[in-house]
Motif scaffolding. Structure first.
Motif: not given
Length: 255
Positions: A53-54, A70-73, A80-82, A86-87
């Motif tokens: 659930s981040l 999820l958690g990545v862009e 790269r980590p969000s 964004e999270l």
């Protein structure tokens, strides 16, 4: 090739204070499915929920929602980590119900429900209030909308917490021991709401010690032990006389 999973993890790992509490977890759930997650205290169940659930960052592996990590862009072709913004956006797709309710004590029931949609989605208050009233009727608490959490029983507070998660229209609902802080006579009112959600087709991951719920409501039951998934089966097979030894040993302690 696309899969039909709503949310899944691959090789998910987490380390706390040098101790690996999640060990390469592969977990998946299809749209509309209910999975009950059982296991002894400290086995990693709640940690997996918090990562999926981040609410916490993992130390390895990936989490995918509708096939997208999820958690990545991806920026300029590189992952790269969000960012925290964004999270936060990604978290709106995931509902979480805590063991300890986590309602805002200085807000009444209605205000607790309105905060998310008005602050995060910028919904007009009137629209959000209509949605809140529908949900409070659904959980049987419309007559308590002006009360503060301290004026409610534990079961009522947990039903408010469920409604507060639902008003964000999540695609997946996570429940972390939602009845464990309740007096026995209040457990059923919360389970009734969860069963109604399951019947409506909500995708649900439920960490619970309620074996009756796991047997009667879930589509699959997962057993955790020492940071690993040691068994997954349909309720009929999980609770059968032919269940694997780890399942039998666990059930002997909880049933």
């Amino acid at each position: 090739m696309a899969n039909n999973y709503k949310i899944e993890t691959r090789q998910l790992a987490k380390v706390y204070h040098g101790q690996q509490v999640l060990k390469s977890i592969d977990f998946s759930i299809s749209p509309g499915e209910v999975k009950a997650v059982l296991g002894p205290s400290g086995s990693g169940k709640s940690t997996m929920l918090r990562l999926m659930s981040l609410l916490e960052a993992s130390d390895g592996g990936v989490i995918l929602l509708d096939g997208k990590e999820l958690g990545v862009e991806v920026v300029n072709g590189r992952a790269r980590p969000s960012t925290e913004i964004e999270l936060a956006r990604q978290r709106t797709r995931l509902g979480f119900v805590f063991q300890s309710f986590n309602l805002f004590p200085h807000m009444n029931v209605m205000e607790n429900l309105l905060l998310g949609p008005t602050a995060v989605f910028r919904k007009p208050r009137k629209e959000a209030q209509y949605e809140a009233e529908v949900l409070l009727k659904r959980v049987g608490l419309i007559d308590h909308c002006n009360k503060f959490p301290s004026e409610l029983s534990g079961g009522q507070q947990q039903r408010v917490a469920i409604a507060r998660a639902l008003i964000m229209s999540p695609e997946v609902m996570f429940f972390d021991e939602p009845t464990s802080a309740l007096d026995p006579e209040l457990v059923r009112e919360v389970l009734n709401v969860m069963e109604d959600l399951a019947d409506s087709g909500m995708t649900m991951v439920v960490v619970t010690h309620e074996t009756g719920f796991a047997r009667e409501v879930s589509d699959h039951v997962v057993l955790f032990n020492e940071g690993r998934i040691v068994e997954e089966a349909t309720p009929d097979n999980f609770f059968s006389a032919d269940a694997p030894l780890p399942v039998k040993q666990f059930l002997q302690h909880v049933m």
